[in-house]
Design a protein around this motif. Structure first.
Motif, PDB file in Angstrom:
ATOM      1  N   ASP A 407      16.142  21.416  -4.711  1.00  0.00           N
ATOM      2  CA  ASP A 407      16.881  22.015  -3.605  1.00  0.00           C
ATOM      3  C   ASP A 407      15.879  22.663  -2.651  1.00  0.00           C
ATOM      4  N   CYS A 409      13.461  21.684   1.210  1.00  0.00           N
ATOM      5  CA  CYS A 409      13.355  20.798   2.360  1.00  0.00           C
ATOM      6  C   CYS A 409      12.457  19.592   2.099  1.00  0.00           C
ATOM      7  N   TRP A 434      16.532  16.796  -0.335  1.00  0.00           N
ATOM      8  CA  TRP A 434      16.954  16.858   1.063  1.00  0.00           C
ATOM      9  C   TRP A 434      16.033  16.000   1.926  1.00  0.00           C
ATOM     10  N   ASN A 436      15.679  16.305   5.130  1.00  0.00           N
ATOM     11  CA  ASN A 436      15.250  17.043   6.300  1.00  0.00           C
ATOM     12  C   ASN A 436      15.142  18.512   5.931  1.00  0.00           C
ATOM     13  N   ILE A 438      16.549  22.155   5.376  1.00  0.00           N
ATOM     14  CA  ILE A 438      17.873  22.606   4.954  1.00  0.00           C
ATOM     15  C   ILE A 438      17.932  24.122   5.052  1.00  0.00           C
ATOM     16  N   SER A 443      22.691  24.858   2.103  1.00  0.00           N
ATOM     17  CA  SER A 443      22.399  24.543   0.710  1.00  0.00           C
ATOM     18  C   SER A 443      23.401  25.222  -0.213  1.00  0.00           C
ATOM     19  N   ALA A 467      28.434  16.756   0.370  1.00  0.00           N
ATOM     20  CA  ALA A 467      27.793  16.807   1.688  1.00  0.00           C
ATOM     21  C   ALA A 467      28.811  16.637   2.801  1.00  0.00           C
ATOM     22  N   THR A 476      23.863  18.790   5.993  1.00  0.00           N
ATOM     23  CA  THR A 476      23.555  18.618   4.566  1.00  0.00           C
ATOM     24  C   THR A 476      22.997  17.215   4.303  1.00  0.00           C
ATOM     25  N   ILE A 478      21.602  15.270   2.210  1.00  0.00           N
ATOM     26  CA  ILE A 478      21.246  15.024   0.811  1.00  0.00           C
ATOM     27  C   ILE A 478      20.908  13.548   0.615  1.00  0.00           C
ATOM     28  N   ARG A 479      19.965  13.272  -0.268  1.00  0.00           N
ATOM     29  CA  ARG A 479      19.616  11.893  -0.602  1.00  0.00           C
ATOM     30  C   ARG A 479      19.575  11.749  -2.120  1.00  0.00           C
TER      31      ARG A 479
END
Length: 491
Positions: A407, A409, A434, A436, A438, A443, A467, A476, A478-479
């Motif tokens: 969690d 950036c 993430w 990018n 965040i 978060s 997300a 958000t 998220i990946r």
């Protein structure tokens, strides 16, 4: 002086042990495998309740005919229903203390508020449920692993022009008003595309709390997730102007490390009172506000009263630089959510250990029975840090991990961290990060939506839903890397 974490080889043992670490500026959740759980079957028949949901009443279809008919029309117009609607339930979100109605079909779930207004639609027809008990499966990587290299030629949705009919269908089905504009129409990742409509106010601002957010499956063009928000701002004309807003935020800006240029913009924001209360306090109103932004701090100022409405820290750092100590706010709360989620997945966990050193983190990372990890800290594509006491490079990671959520950036901007944890390219493993920067507040909102869903659906599906449940475009990013069917279960 910042101390580099010592590399310690990770051994393969069968001991069952867990670790959960929290510090004032970073948090880790470690957990180990406990047992496999039974395999589940197909779409909505085997979608279980999230931890925060409770069934209050089950209705016959004729008892709530308005919702029944509304759901039927929605599913048919969006091509989401193959058969009949199965059930209607009155639900309660325990965390938010709100009641809502849930309608379940063979492939989809629709939630309405108590005024019968649409809240969200979740489609499970594309969800691979076969990964709940990975010991009973034998998939190849090609079948279940999300590859970071996109094979666009196999996808129905490759460009904005491919979405013209889909956006028209959604606009008609939801009767999206003409003052809503499609402000975001971009790939979410290799497998999904995101659409965001927001209402354009008379002052030319867009309100993220009057919006529609949709995730489209790029392979077949079907709707994966749809969320609708409907909260009007208190006013649309400011009385406090930019210069005064900057002055009101000066004391908070001075708490940050950055001396970078301050950026401002007029926007719409739901107060979280972070800077006032020292914690995120949910508000029911939506305000016209000034966003005062440095490289590491966001502050929202009421554009009418001058009240400090909240904001948060940015969870990032610059790669290889030396950092002053900046705390990740309320990671303790997020780690409590993570601990409960991991216990639900069959991992053994301990209570938080406070103020751990870099050496302690390194030792635990190298633990022979560490398989699951959650950490909230500052990050980059190649390094994690608490900005003062420790830093961790990708090259310091060893062992075979099953479930990791960094969690921080930029930890999901590519598959580098997922590969370091030996998750990318293996079945029964999953990684979240993430793509990018965040903000800590977003978060926090993501965690609030994600962890209660863990165990009720595959990790990737839970992350997409969480997300999409947070207002705003790009808030958000998220990946997910790894096995798209994996629930996160200990094994």
């Amino acid at each position: 002086m910042t101390k580099k974490i010592k590399r310690i080889p990770k051994l393969f043992l069968t001991l069952i042990l867990s670790l959960f670490i929290v510090s004032t500026s970073h948090n880790l959740v470690f957990a180990q495998k406990q047992e496999s759980l039974k395999d589940i079957k197909n779409p909505t028949d085997n979608v279980t309740l999230s931890e925060s949901e409770k069934v209050l009443k089950i209705y016959n279809n004729y008892e709530l005919n308005d919702i029944y008919e509304k759901s039927k029309v929605l599913l048919e117009s969006l091509n989401l229903s193959k058969n009949k609607l199965d059930k209607i339930e009155l639900m309660k979100d325990i965390n938010k203390n709100k009641e809502f109605y849930r309608v379940t079909s063979d492939t989809s779930i629709i939630d309405f508020d108590t005024n019968y207004e649409l809240l969200n639609i979740t489609n499970f027809s594309n969800t691979n449920f076969s990964g709940k008990d990975i010991k009973s499966t034998n998939y190849t990587n090609k079948e279940v692993i999300r590859n970071s290299i996109s094979l666009y030629k196999d996808k129905l949705i490759n460009s904005k022009s491919d979405l013209i009919n889909i956006t028209s269908k959604i606009t008609r089905a939801l009767n999206i008003p003409t003052d809503y504009e499609l402000i975001f129409n971009e790939p979410y990742d290799d497998d999904f595309w995101q659409l965001v409509w927001q209402k354009k106010l008379s002052n030319n601002l867009f309100n993220p709390y009057e919006s529609v957010k949709v995730i489209i499956n790029r392979e077949n063009g079907s709707i994966e997730s749809l969320y609708k928000f409907n909260e009007k701002p208190n006013v649309i004309n400011e009385s406090i102007f930019e210069e005064e807003a900057i002055k009101l935020s000066k004391e908070i800006l001075d708490r940050g490390n950055s001396k970078s240029e301050i950026k401002t913009k007029l926007t719409i924001f739901k107060p979280n009172y972070f800077w006032t209360n020292g914690k995120y306090t949910e508000s029911n109103d939506v305000r016209l506000s000034w966003l005062i932004k440095s490289s590491d701090i966001d502050i929202y100022i009421d554009a009418v009263t001058g009240e400090i409405l909240g904001g948060g820290y940015i969870q990032s750092n610059e790669e290889g630089a030396a950092f002053g100590a900046v705390n990740i706010q309320f990671a303790k709360y997020q780690c409590d959510l993570a601990t409960n989620g991991m216990r639900r997945l069959g991992y053994n966990t301990r209570d938080p250990i406070v103020n751990c050193s870099g050496n302690a983190i390194g030792n635990f990372l190298a633990g022979s029975s560490s398989y699951a990890l959650y950490i909230a800290c500052h990050g980059s594509p190649t390094q994690l840090s608490d900005r003062g006491n420790w830093y961790l490079n990708r090259s310091d990671i060893h062992g075979n991990w099953h479930f990791v959520f960094l969690d921080a950036c930029l930890t999901g901007v590519d598959n580098g961290w997922a590969s370091s944890f030996k998750i990318e390219g293996y079945s029964g493993r999953g990684f979240l990060g993430w793509a990018n920067e965040i903000e800590s507040y977003y978060s926090y909102l993501f965690s609030d939506n994600f962890w209660p869903k863990v165990g009720s659906m595959p990790l990737r599906k839970a992350a997409i839903e969480a997300a999409n449940a947070v207002p705003g475009a790009g808030t958000t990013p998220i990946r997910y890397y790894g096995d798209s069917a994996y629930y996160g279960w200990a094994w």
